[in-house]
Write a protein that holds these residues in place. Structure first.
Motif, PDB file in Angstrom:
ATOM      1  N   PRO A  88       0.799  -1.229   0.000  1.00 25.71           N
ATOM      2  CA  PRO A  88       0.000   0.000   0.000  1.00 25.71           C
ATOM      3  C   PRO A  88       0.830   1.278   0.000  1.00 25.71           C
ATOM      4  O   PRO A  88       0.347   2.334  -0.414  1.00 25.71           O
ATOM      5  CB  PRO A  88      -0.832  -0.107   1.282  1.00 25.71           C
ATOM      6  CG  PRO A  88      -0.827  -1.542   1.631  1.00 25.71           C
ATOM      7  CD  PRO A  88       0.479  -2.102   1.138  1.00 25.71           C
ATOM      8  N   ALA A  89       2.065   1.190   0.473  1.00 23.59           N
ATOM      9  CA  ALA A  89       2.938   2.364   0.468  1.00 23.59           C
ATOM     10  C   ALA A  89       3.513   2.658  -0.905  1.00 23.59           C
ATOM     11  O   ALA A  89       4.087   3.727  -1.119  1.00 23.59           O
ATOM     12  CB  ALA A  89       4.086   2.166   1.461  1.00 23.59           C
ATOM     13  N   ARG A 114       5.183   4.431   8.366  1.00 29.61           N
ATOM     14  CA  ARG A 114       5.919   3.661   7.354  1.00 29.61           C
ATOM     15  C   ARG A 114       5.779   4.301   5.969  1.00 29.61           C
ATOM     16  O   ARG A 114       6.752   4.440   5.228  1.00 29.61           O
ATOM     17  CB  ARG A 114       5.399   2.220   7.340  1.00 29.61           C
ATOM     18  CG  ARG A 114       6.025   1.323   6.290  1.00 29.61           C
ATOM     19  CD  ARG A 114       5.497  -0.108   6.419  1.00 29.61           C
ATOM     20  NE  ARG A 114       6.094  -0.965   5.401  1.00 29.61           N
ATOM     21  CZ  ARG A 114       5.591  -1.128   4.191  1.00 29.61           C
ATOM     22  NH1 ARG A 114       4.467  -0.518   3.853  1.00 29.61           N
ATOM     23  NH2 ARG A 114       6.206  -1.912   3.321  1.00 29.61           N
ATOM     24  N   VAL A 115       4.569   4.690   5.611  1.00 30.64           N
ATOM     25  CA  VAL A 115       4.339   5.359   4.312  1.00 30.64           C
ATOM     26  C   VAL A 115       5.178   6.624   4.216  1.00 30.64           C
ATOM     27  O   VAL A 115       5.834   6.895   3.197  1.00 30.64           O
ATOM     28  CB  VAL A 115       2.840   5.699   4.137  1.00 30.64           C
ATOM     29  CG1 VAL A 115       2.634   6.619   2.935  1.00 30.64           C
ATOM     30  CG2 VAL A 115       2.019   4.431   3.974  1.00 30.64           C
ATOM     31  N   ALA A 117       5.619   6.600  -4.387  1.00 30.56           N
ATOM     32  CA  ALA A 117       4.742   7.386  -5.254  1.00 30.56           C
ATOM     33  C   ALA A 117       3.463   7.915  -4.596  1.00 30.56           C
ATOM     34  O   ALA A 117       3.169   9.109  -4.701  1.00 30.56           O
ATOM     35  CB  ALA A 117       4.417   6.579  -6.508  1.00 30.56           C
ATOM     36  N   PRO A 118       2.652   7.074  -3.929  1.00 35.43           N
ATOM     37  CA  PRO A 118       1.387   7.616  -3.416  1.00 35.43           C
ATOM     38  C   PRO A 118       1.485   8.329  -2.082  1.00 35.43           C
ATOM     39  O   PRO A 118       0.471   8.793  -1.557  1.00 35.43           O
ATOM     40  CB  PRO A 118       0.517   6.354  -3.282  1.00 35.43           C
ATOM     41  CG  PRO A 118       1.495   5.274  -2.984  1.00 35.43           C
ATOM     42  CD  PRO A 118       2.760   5.628  -3.725  1.00 35.43           C
ATOM     43  N   SER A 119       2.686   8.454  -1.527  1.00 30.75           N
ATOM     44  CA  SER A 119       2.813   9.007  -0.169  1.00 30.75           C
ATOM     45  C   SER A 119       2.316  10.446  -0.074  1.00 30.75           C
ATOM     46  O   SER A 119       1.887  10.889   0.994  1.00 30.75           O
ATOM     47  CB  SER A 119       4.264   8.930   0.309  1.00 30.75           C
ATOM     48  OG  SER A 119       5.109   9.728  -0.497  1.00 30.75           O
ATOM     49  N   PHE A 120       2.323  11.175  -1.201  1.00 30.60           N
ATOM     50  CA  PHE A 120       1.895  12.577  -1.166  1.00 30.60           C
ATOM     51  C   PHE A 120       0.456  12.723  -0.691  1.00 30.60           C
ATOM     52  O   PHE A 120       0.069  13.768  -0.147  1.00 30.60           O
ATOM     53  CB  PHE A 120       2.052  13.223  -2.551  1.00 30.60           C
ATOM     54  CG  PHE A 120       0.991  12.826  -3.546  1.00 30.60           C
ATOM     55  CD1 PHE A 120      -0.157  13.588  -3.697  1.00 30.60           C
ATOM     56  CD2 PHE A 120       1.135  11.685  -4.320  1.00 30.60           C
ATOM     57  CE1 PHE A 120      -1.141  13.219  -4.603  1.00 30.60           C
ATOM     58  CE2 PHE A 120       0.169  11.313  -5.226  1.00 30.60           C
ATOM     59  CZ  PHE A 120      -0.974  12.079  -5.375  1.00 30.60           C
ATOM     60  N   SER A 130      -3.859   2.383   4.165  1.00 30.93           N
ATOM     61  CA  SER A 130      -4.178   1.037   4.646  1.00 30.93           C
ATOM     62  C   SER A 130      -3.373   0.702   5.902  1.00 30.93           C
ATOM     63  O   SER A 130      -2.236   1.155   6.069  1.00 30.93           O
ATOM     64  CB  SER A 130      -3.861   0.008   3.567  1.00 30.93           C
ATOM     65  OG  SER A 130      -4.676   0.198   2.426  1.00 30.93           O
ATOM     66  N   VAL A 131      -3.965  -0.124   6.744  1.00 29.08           N
ATOM     67  CA  VAL A 131      -3.295  -0.538   7.977  1.00 29.08           C
ATOM     68  C   VAL A 131      -2.631  -1.898   7.743  1.00 29.08           C
ATOM     69  O   VAL A 131      -3.294  -2.862   7.341  1.00 29.08           O
ATOM     70  CB  VAL A 131      -4.290  -0.610   9.147  1.00 29.08           C
ATOM     71  CG1 VAL A 131      -3.574  -1.039  10.424  1.00 29.08           C
ATOM     72  CG2 VAL A 131      -4.970   0.746   9.341  1.00 29.08           C
ATOM     73  N   VAL A 132      -1.321  -1.958   7.954  1.00 24.47           N
ATOM     74  CA  VAL A 132      -0.559  -3.187   7.766  1.00 24.47           C
ATOM     75  C   VAL A 132      -0.190  -3.777   9.130  1.00 24.47           C
ATOM     76  O   VAL A 132      -0.142  -3.068  10.136  1.00 24.47           O
ATOM     77  CB  VAL A 132       0.711  -2.954   6.921  1.00 24.47           C
ATOM     78  CG1 VAL A 132       0.364  -2.356   5.557  1.00 24.47           C
ATOM     79  CG2 VAL A 132       1.705  -2.054   7.646  1.00 24.47           C
ATOM     80  N   ASP A 133       0.078  -5.053   9.126  1.00 24.24           N
ATOM     81  CA  ASP A 133       0.413  -5.790  10.349  1.00 24.24           C
ATOM     82  C   ASP A 133       1.889  -5.554  10.687  1.00 24.24           C
ATOM     83  O   ASP A 133       2.784  -6.047  10.001  1.00 24.24           O
ATOM     84  CB  ASP A 133       0.154  -7.278  10.094  1.00 24.24           C
ATOM     85  CG  ASP A 133       0.288  -8.132  11.340  1.00 24.24           C
ATOM     86  OD1 ASP A 133       0.990  -7.710  12.276  1.00 24.24           O
ATOM     87  OD2 ASP A 133      -0.294  -9.236  11.369  1.00 24.24           O
ATOM     88  N   PRO A 134       2.188  -4.801  11.755  1.00 20.70           N
ATOM     89  CA  PRO A 134       3.596  -4.507  12.079  1.00 20.70           C
ATOM     90  C   PRO A 134       4.430  -5.760  12.313  1.00 20.70           C
ATOM     91  O   PRO A 134       5.598  -5.825  11.912  1.00 20.70           O
ATOM     92  CB  PRO A 134       3.501  -3.673  13.361  1.00 20.70           C
ATOM     93  CG  PRO A 134       2.123  -3.122  13.365  1.00 20.70           C
ATOM     94  CD  PRO A 134       1.269  -4.165  12.700  1.00 20.70           C
TER      95      PRO A 134
END
Length: 519
Positions: free
Chosen positions: A47-48, A120-121, A127-130, A173-177
């Motif tokens: 997702p990042a 993390r993002v 690219a989509p971090s903006f 999105s929420v990722v599993d740390p």
């Protein structure tokens, strides 16, 4: 094609379903959904990083976000967050998380996971971090408050609907740390490479595997907080050729085809056993003029081009798979201005050419890609502009070459498409009207005072005033900007008639499988 047939025979157990008169029976089991589409552009399912239409669509099913939006994008709805509150100045939101939500690993979705995911993002800066960093300045502005609350401080006052548009995006999105950390390496501490083709989500589907240029396979998540989806398996089958998609659909090898040409959609409409759906999109097809190229510095010349284009002729090229519109916020989105003042009027166009100092015309180069229907659009525009003395040389190049020229501000004219990253007029106004954002206004070297209104509108919390500001931005860009909006493309998908609940969204490339069933 041979490889496709072999793969399909390996993937699916043949199941004879009731045949509709005149149509072969589907060969896909009722618990399986098979999508035929071109996924060659897919880069990453992290997702990042993932920012292509195809990957964002897949990630919608692997991951959850704090909030979601209904089909009309009118108001935020709970997802991982069951409730939220805002500070008096509208800059800080506190979210209370849903109890019982779990990742595919079985780990609980808690506030620390949200904090970890957003930070993390912002650390990866891909690219989509903006979409996040335009509104959240520092990783430290996302903070877990206990185990079930998250506090997010934005760098401006945020109208609630804009907050939801940002936080419902796949990049949020929420990722599993625990899974990310387990697969981290010294040179990839945030496991970006691993997440490219693996899954650390809590969404309604789990990723079984991604075979590049072949297929993506998803499995329903039994422990999903909203209930297990009806489709036990989803296959996204890579079928690059539209003709092959059409044949596979007609044979019953796939349940729906996503990349058909308008002529194919027309041919399938009304066929027994096939249903066609058309959905307006939050995207624009446009002709861009570089305002630093001497003739296009003139507002009169730019308007002459707008009066010379045959909009109905462009629509015929699209075989009606485009809705007529001339403003930068598409129909159906909040703040849309429905004005359509321009039509083909050569008398007005020639008068404007004379007023702009180019009565005898000039030469210009138009660069475009070979993607449908760009070459035909370019030929039509060349023909239209020749009638007012603009001699256009068309160069058809690879998409990457066109983009390099465009981003390098080295074009005179180009045809492009722009899709909204989130369903709020801010996204379009920034791109088309704010030179400082270094997107489309910058590429076309159009630095106009309207950018100040763009910056003011995004922080305006009064809905009526905000809408009025975006309509004013659209009027200015329509009448003064370096663009000719050719229309809003329509998304068309053909499917077997036993598929129910598959409704394309106007935003990006989205189909929600969670509500799909088959009869």
């Amino acid at each position: 094609m041979a490889r496709y047939v072999i793969v399909m025979s390996l993937l699916f157990v043949l199941a004879v379903l009731p045949a509709t008169a005149g149509a072969p029976p589907s060969r896909v089991p009722l618990s399986v959904l098979v999508c035929g589409m071109d996924i060659q552009s897919a880069v990453s399912l992290d997702p990042a990083q993932g920012f292509e239409f195809e990957t964002t669509w897949i990630m919608q099913h692997l991951y959850d976000q704090l909030v979601e939006l209904p089909r009309d994008f009118s108001r935020p709805l709970p997802r991982l967050a069951v409730s939220w509150s805002a500070s008096a100045d509208g800059r800080t939101y506190t979210f209370r998380l849903r109890p019982g939500a779990r990742f595919h690993s079985g780990n609980p979705v808690d506030a620390r996971a949200v904090e970890f995911s957003f930070r993390r993002v912002m650390q990866l800066k891909l690219a989509p971090s903006f979409i996040l960093t335009d509104f959240i300045s520092r990783p430290e502005d996302v903070v877990a408050v206990g185990s079930d609350q998250v506090r997010i401080t934005f760098n401006q006052s945020m109208p609630e609907n804009l907050m939801a548009q940002i936080l419902a995006n796949e990049v949020a999105s929420v990722v599993d740390p625990a899974i990310v950390q387990r697969n981290a390496t010294a040179d990839d501490p945030l496991a970006n490479r691993w997440l490219t083709d693996h899954d650390a989500g809590s969404g309604p589907y789990e990723l079984i595997g991604w075979s590049r240029n072949l297929k993506v396979e998803l499995k329903a998540f039994d422990g999903y907080w909203a209930g297990r989806p009806r489709m036990g398996r989803v296959f996204i089958q890579n079928i690059p050729e539209p003709t092959a998609q059409q044949l596979a659909l007609q044979r019953g090898d796939i349940d729906f085809a996503a990349n058909l040409f308008p002529s194919q959609v027309k041919a399938l409409s009304g066929q027994p056993g096939i249903v066609v759906k058309s959905t307006p999109t939050f995207g624009l097809e446009y002709l861009a003029m570089n305002a630093d190229y001497e003739p296009f510095r003139s507002r009169q010349v730019r308007n002459a081009v707008r009066w010379a284009v045959d909009y109905e002729g462009i629509k015929r090229i699209w075989e009606d798979a485009i809705d007529t519109g001339q403003t930068i916020v598409p129909a159906g989105m909040f703040g849309h201005l429905s004005d359509r003042p321009f039509r083909k009027d050569l008398t007005r166009a020639r008068t404007l050419m004379r007023e702009g100092g180019y009565e005898r015309g000039f030469k210009a180069e138009l660069v475009t890609s070979s993607a449908f229907p760009r070459p035909d659009e370019a030929a039509k525009i060349k023909e239209d502009l020749a009638q007012i003395g603009i001699e256009v040389e068309v160069r058809v190049l690879r998409g990457a070459e066109v983009l390099a020229i465009y981003r390098g501000q080295r074009h005179h004219l180009t045809i492009g498409r722009w899709g909204a990253d989130y369903a709020d007029p801010d996204n379009l106004a920034k791109a088309f009207g704010n030179f400082d954002s270094r997107v489309l206004a910058w590429r076309n070297q159009w630095d106009h005072p309207v950018k100040q209104t763009v910056k003011q509108a995004v922080v305006e919390r009064n809905r009526a005033r905000r809408e009025a500001m975006y309509k004013e931005i659209q009027r200015i860009v329509l009448e003064e900007g370096p663009y000719v909006i050719l229309g809003y493309p329509v998304r068309q998908v053909a499917m077997r008639n036993n598929v129910k609940g598959l409704d394309p969204s106007p935003l990006a490339f989205t189909y929600n499988f969670s509500d799909v069933s088959k009869e």
